[in-house]
Design a protein around this motif. Sequence first.
Motif, PDB file in Angstrom:
ATOM      1  N   UNK A  68       0.828  -1.203   0.000  1.00 10.30           N
ATOM      2  CA  UNK A  68       0.000   0.000   0.000  1.00 10.30           C
ATOM      3  C   UNK A  68       0.867   1.260   0.000  1.00 10.30           C
ATOM      4  N   UNK A  69       0.218   2.374  -0.304  1.00  6.65           N
ATOM      5  CA  UNK A  69       0.798   3.712  -0.170  1.00  6.65           C
ATOM      6  C   UNK A  69       0.132   4.359   1.037  1.00  6.65           C
ATOM      7  N   UNK A  70       0.799   5.322   1.635  1.00  3.10           N
ATOM      8  CA  UNK A  70       0.186   6.108   2.693  1.00  3.10           C
ATOM      9  C   UNK A  70      -0.249   7.447   2.122  1.00  3.10           C
ATOM     10  N   UNK A  71      -1.259   8.025   2.773  1.00  2.00           N
ATOM     11  CA  UNK A  71      -1.773   9.308   2.307  1.00  2.00           C
ATOM     12  C   UNK A  71      -1.829  10.285   3.472  1.00  2.00           C
ATOM     13  N   UNK A  72      -1.940  11.550   3.121  1.00  2.00           N
ATOM     14  CA  UNK A  72      -2.119  12.604   4.115  1.00  2.00           C
ATOM     15  C   UNK A  72      -2.971  13.693   3.468  1.00  2.00           C
ATOM     16  N   UNK A  73      -3.560  14.514   4.303  1.00  2.67           N
ATOM     17  CA  UNK A  73      -4.333  15.648   3.795  1.00  2.67           C
ATOM     18  C   UNK A  73      -3.485  16.900   3.844  1.00  2.67           C
ATOM     19  N   UNK A  74      -3.485  17.606   2.740  1.00  2.00           N
ATOM     20  CA  UNK A  74      -2.827  18.907   2.653  1.00  2.00           C
ATOM     21  C   UNK A  74      -3.851  19.884   2.111  1.00  2.00           C
ATOM     22  N   UNK A  75      -3.445  21.113   1.891  1.00  2.00           N
ATOM     23  CA  UNK A  75      -4.378  22.139   1.402  1.00  2.00           C
ATOM     24  C   UNK A  75      -5.099  21.723   0.126  1.00  2.00           C
ATOM     25  N   UNK A  76      -4.384  21.029  -0.751  1.00  2.00           N
ATOM     26  CA  UNK A  76      -4.989  20.620  -2.027  1.00  2.00           C
ATOM     27  C   UNK A  76      -5.800  19.333  -1.907  1.00  2.00           C
ATOM     28  N   UNK A  77      -5.848  18.756  -0.712  1.00  2.00           N
ATOM     29  CA  UNK A  77      -6.646  17.550  -0.494  1.00  2.00           C
ATOM     30  C   UNK A  77      -5.783  16.341  -0.196  1.00  2.00           C
ATOM     31  N   UNK A  78      -6.260  15.202  -0.589  1.00  2.00           N
ATOM     32  CA  UNK A  78      -5.603  13.930  -0.331  1.00  2.00           C
ATOM     33  C   UNK A  78      -4.351  13.795  -1.197  1.00  2.00           C
ATOM     34  N   UNK A  79      -3.199  13.516  -0.554  1.00  2.00           N
ATOM     35  CA  UNK A  79      -1.919  13.396  -1.245  1.00  2.00           C
ATOM     36  C   UNK A  79      -1.289  12.054  -0.854  1.00  2.00           C
ATOM     37  N   UNK A  80      -0.899  11.264  -1.854  1.00  2.00           N
ATOM     38  CA  UNK A  80      -0.243   9.978  -1.608  1.00  2.00           C
ATOM     39  C   UNK A  80       1.260  10.137  -1.708  1.00  2.00           C
ATOM     40  N   UNK A  81       1.996   9.361  -0.909  1.00  2.00           N
ATOM     41  CA  UNK A  81       3.453   9.476  -0.923  1.00  2.00           C
ATOM     42  C   UNK A  81       4.118   8.559  -1.954  1.00  2.00           C
ATOM     43  N   UNK A  82       3.381   7.585  -2.488  1.00  2.00           N
ATOM     44  CA  UNK A  82       3.875   6.649  -3.506  1.00  2.00           C
ATOM     45  C   UNK A  82       5.111   5.867  -3.074  1.00  2.00           C
ATOM     46  N   UNK A  83       5.234   5.662  -1.758  1.00  2.00           N
ATOM     47  CA  UNK A  83       6.246   4.761  -1.216  1.00  2.00           C
ATOM     48  C   UNK A  83       5.550   3.446  -0.928  1.00  2.00           C
ATOM     49  N   UNK A  84       5.980   2.392  -1.599  1.00  2.00           N
ATOM     50  CA  UNK A  84       5.343   1.090  -1.451  1.00  2.00           C
ATOM     51  C   UNK A  84       5.705   0.488  -0.093  1.00  2.00           C
ATOM     52  N   UNK A  85       4.675   0.153   0.680  1.00  2.00           N
ATOM     53  CA  UNK A  85       4.860  -0.410   2.017  1.00  2.00           C
ATOM     54  C   UNK A  85       4.236  -1.788   2.105  1.00  2.00           C
ATOM     55  N   UNK A  86       4.767  -2.619   2.995  1.00  2.00           N
ATOM     56  CA  UNK A  86       4.229  -3.962   3.202  1.00  2.00           C
ATOM     57  C   UNK A  86       2.868  -3.911   3.879  1.00  2.00           C
ATOM     58  N   UNK A  87       2.047  -4.897   3.546  1.00  2.00           N
ATOM     59  CA  UNK A  87       0.758  -5.070   4.200  1.00  2.00           C
ATOM     60  C   UNK A  87      -0.349  -4.243   3.583  1.00  2.00           C
ATOM     61  N   UNK A  88      -1.578  -4.512   4.020  1.00  2.00           N
ATOM     62  CA  UNK A  88      -2.716  -3.729   3.526  1.00  2.00           C
ATOM     63  C   UNK A  88      -2.732  -2.347   4.171  1.00  2.00           C
ATOM     64  N   UNK A  89      -3.365  -1.399   3.518  1.00  2.00           N
ATOM     65  CA  UNK A  89      -3.518  -0.063   4.095  1.00  2.00           C
ATOM     66  C   UNK A  89      -4.406  -0.156   5.326  1.00  2.00           C
ATOM     67  N   UNK A  90      -4.053   0.558   6.359  1.00  2.00           N
ATOM     68  CA  UNK A  90      -4.849   0.570   7.586  1.00  2.00           C
ATOM     69  C   UNK A  90      -5.565   1.904   7.789  1.00  2.00           C
ATOM     70  N   UNK A  91      -5.186   2.903   7.026  1.00  2.00           N
ATOM     71  CA  UNK A  91      -5.811   4.211   7.191  1.00  2.00           C
ATOM     72  C   UNK A  91      -7.179   4.226   6.505  1.00  2.00           C
ATOM     73  N   UNK A  92      -8.012   5.102   6.970  1.00  2.00           N
ATOM     74  CA  UNK A  92      -9.319   5.326   6.376  1.00  2.00           C
ATOM     75  C   UNK A  92      -9.407   6.809   6.062  1.00  2.00           C
ATOM     76  N   UNK A  93     -10.007   7.169   4.931  1.00  2.00           N
ATOM     77  CA  UNK A  93      -9.993   8.578   4.583  1.00  2.00           C
ATOM     78  C   UNK A  93     -11.314   9.136   4.053  1.00  2.00           C
ATOM     79  N   UNK A  94     -12.335   8.314   3.892  1.00  2.00           N
ATOM     80  CA  UNK A  94     -13.591   8.813   3.322  1.00  2.00           C
ATOM     81  C   UNK A  94     -14.214   9.909   4.193  1.00  2.00           C
TER      82      UNK A  94
END
Length: 123
Positions: A68-94
């Motif tokens: 998975x990739x991790x994401x964060x919220x910035x002024x422009x909205x949802x931004x992904x870091x595109x660093x491939x990480x092990x395991x399923x994503x655990x964050x929720x963002x809806x």
Amino acid sequence: RMVEAASGGQSVFVLIDEPFRGTNSAERVAAASAVVRTLISGSGLHLVATHDAALTTLGDLPSAQNRHFEERFENEGLVFDYTLRDGPARSRNALLVLESEGYPPDLVADAKRIAAELGDETK
């Protein structure tokens, strides 16, 4: 064709983005699970991008892995870091998307209440 090729021993590279999106939730997971299980029991390399947490259980199979990739919220909205990480994503963002897009506070509160009632679908 991809299922036939993988099942037939051909070396295939398959990319699937949100399999069966736009279909009934239960059937979407069932259909995607069956297709992915068939692909990984065959030959080739298969990449499946999905937001269906139920499909991450397929990563427990010996020939499959979750990334998975991790994401964060910035002024422009949802931004992904595109660093491939092990395991399923655990964050929720809806729910964060609802808030950041300016939906009414009572609607956001209702969505949070419903999410709490539903619990975490990855458990």
